[in-house]
Scaffold this active site. Sequence first.
Site, PDB file in Angstrom:
ATOM      1  N   LYS A   1      -0.183   6.585   4.469  1.00 11.91           N
ATOM      2  CA  LYS A   1      -1.371   7.432   4.560  1.00 11.91           C
ATOM      3  C   LYS A   1      -2.056   7.179   5.902  1.00 11.91           C
ATOM      4  CE  LYS A   1      -5.557   8.645   1.960  1.00 11.91           C
ATOM      5  NZ  LYS A   1      -6.360   8.370   0.751  1.00 11.91           N
TER       6      LYS A   1
ATOM      7  N   SER B   1      -7.427  12.257  -2.209  1.00 12.92           N
ATOM      8  CA  SER B   1      -7.221  12.459  -0.802  1.00 12.92           C
ATOM      9  C   SER B   1      -5.826  12.068  -0.305  1.00 12.92           C
ATOM     10  CB  SER B   1      -8.270  11.689  -0.014  1.00 12.92           C
ATOM     11  OG  SER B   1      -8.085  10.291  -0.190  1.00 12.92           O
TER      12      SER B   1
ATOM     13  N   SER C   1      -8.131   8.745  -5.439  1.00 13.05           N
ATOM     14  CA  SER C   1      -7.333   9.346  -4.364  1.00 13.05           C
ATOM     15  C   SER C   1      -5.854   8.994  -4.359  1.00 13.05           C
ATOM     16  CB  SER C   1      -7.932   8.977  -3.008  1.00 13.05           C
ATOM     17  OG  SER C   1      -9.063   9.763  -2.775  1.00 13.05           O
TER      18      SER C   1
END
Lengths: 88, 487
Positions: free
Chosen positions: B79, B154, B178
């Site tokens: 990420k 996210s 997330s």
Amino acid sequence: MMDVNRIAQLARIEVGEKDIQKLEKQMQDILLMVEDLPQIDEQENFLDEKNPMTLRKDEIRPSLKRDLLLQNAPKAIAGCIVVPKVVD
Amino acid sequence: MALYEKTAAELSKLIHSKECSAVDITNSIFERIEQTEDKVGAYLTLQAEKALIQAEQVDKKIENGESVSRLAGIPIGIKDNIITKGLLTTAGSKMLHNFVPPYDATVMNKIHDNDMVVIGKLNMDEFAMGSSTETSYFKKTHNPHDLTRVPGGSSGGSAAAVAAGSAVVALGSDTGGSIRQPSALCGVYGLKPTYGTVSRYGLIAFASSLDQIGPMGRCTEDVAMLYDVIKGHDIMEATSIKREYINFAENLKGDVKGLRIGIPKEFFTEGIDAEVRDCVMAEIEKFKNCGAEIVEVSLPSTKYGLSDYYIIACAEASSNLSRFDGVRYGYRTEKFDNILDLYTKTRSEGFGEEVKRRILLGTFVLSAEFYDAHYKRAKLLQNKIQNEFKSVFEKCDVLMTPTSPSVAFKLGEKVDDPLKMYAADALTVTTNIAGVPALSVPCGKNDAGLPIGLQIIGPKFSEEVLFKVSEYYEKNIGTAAKIADVK
């Protein structure tokens, strides 16, 4: 009631004239959502006593080289980061 | 079956028995990226050349008879809010559009120590603020199961890459859901670990008291193996916990006979889509048929969870994001008259709408006249929520709930209505507030073929139980996640 302009100034964010109404409405809706919290008469105890936070020892260890760090600076001269004049 | 379709556990066996090389696997992943990335858009940055060099090094080590980790040669996506030395790290923001970190996050050091192959950096909501990956400054990511829908957020890029087969495993971060919500929406496994068990050093901070890095993969074993690699104490991080851990991936086998599964009634209310509720309840029933005991429990403060979360998270975000001022790194505005002008213009131009909203809310709840009514009250409520979880776990071993109130929604559907978007986190935020671990497990699909996630929540440090329950479910009731067709 939130004074969006004042809060924006505190947060160093500029809100354009055309966005202010939309933002005020959105912030008002968000505030209505978060304002329903109950009153709690408990003692504050925010620490996890079983797992306390620990700071590492204050001792000298290798650190990053200045040149490497300055590679990300928007503007750097002679090993220093350049910003507008702060004091007259 | 192509190599990119296999799990890390399967690939690891092939590498160690020399049936295939790490280079073969990396090539297969990049071929899959070539096929799918235009449609899915999971990655922000790819590093094919470097990945192949890493893979070659693994092959050399194996050839020389050196002992290597089980995850050696396994391709991983990261990420983009996790700092990677020499590799662009943007956190999905214009503010960091040009930021090349001079150091690695602690988790990255561990990934490298285990000879994993880093494929690239994955798309995300800007500074991890969002539930659909649509607030990314750079691009939209599409759900591999239905390209007209969001992957969740996210960590949407991480979930989409794992689901599409363009990464074998991935790292995400979870502040209010997330990792788990996108895992549910993309039909993969994702763990939000106990707060303090994975170092946050080098994670670009959103809300430090809630943020946690965690593993994502297509089966329980992959997630457990990756957690084994990233967990552990770190002197660079003050909230990192000192503790002994077992090897979770080697201790997955267990039974659910006698397991007490708590069903918190507040997680099955009218805000949850019927198809999700029915699917999750039907799967829980299957545990009962396998000998587990179902206990109805209550977490009464769940209804305040979202409010509590948004106050605490935004307060911390407003403080954490004050560092982005255009001085030391990242974006700097072009025209300014003085230092205040530099700060204000840089922040106004560099942050997107959602980030600004959250900074403003955070600044508001921390301002002198509103602090007691908002922030202090929220922190007291956090205490109450933590105590409710503690007492619930006296009555049951784990909780089972849906991960997300709905399946993946359409791109653009909620983007203009912050409150609707925030509601996507309703079932995940309280575990971050309580600091407990939770694992999202794919547990079925709706009629349109969209994945549904089962959330298994346990007390602090109960990852072993979560993995065992998940493994049992995967092997005896459900299945490992299959690669999405990406049509």
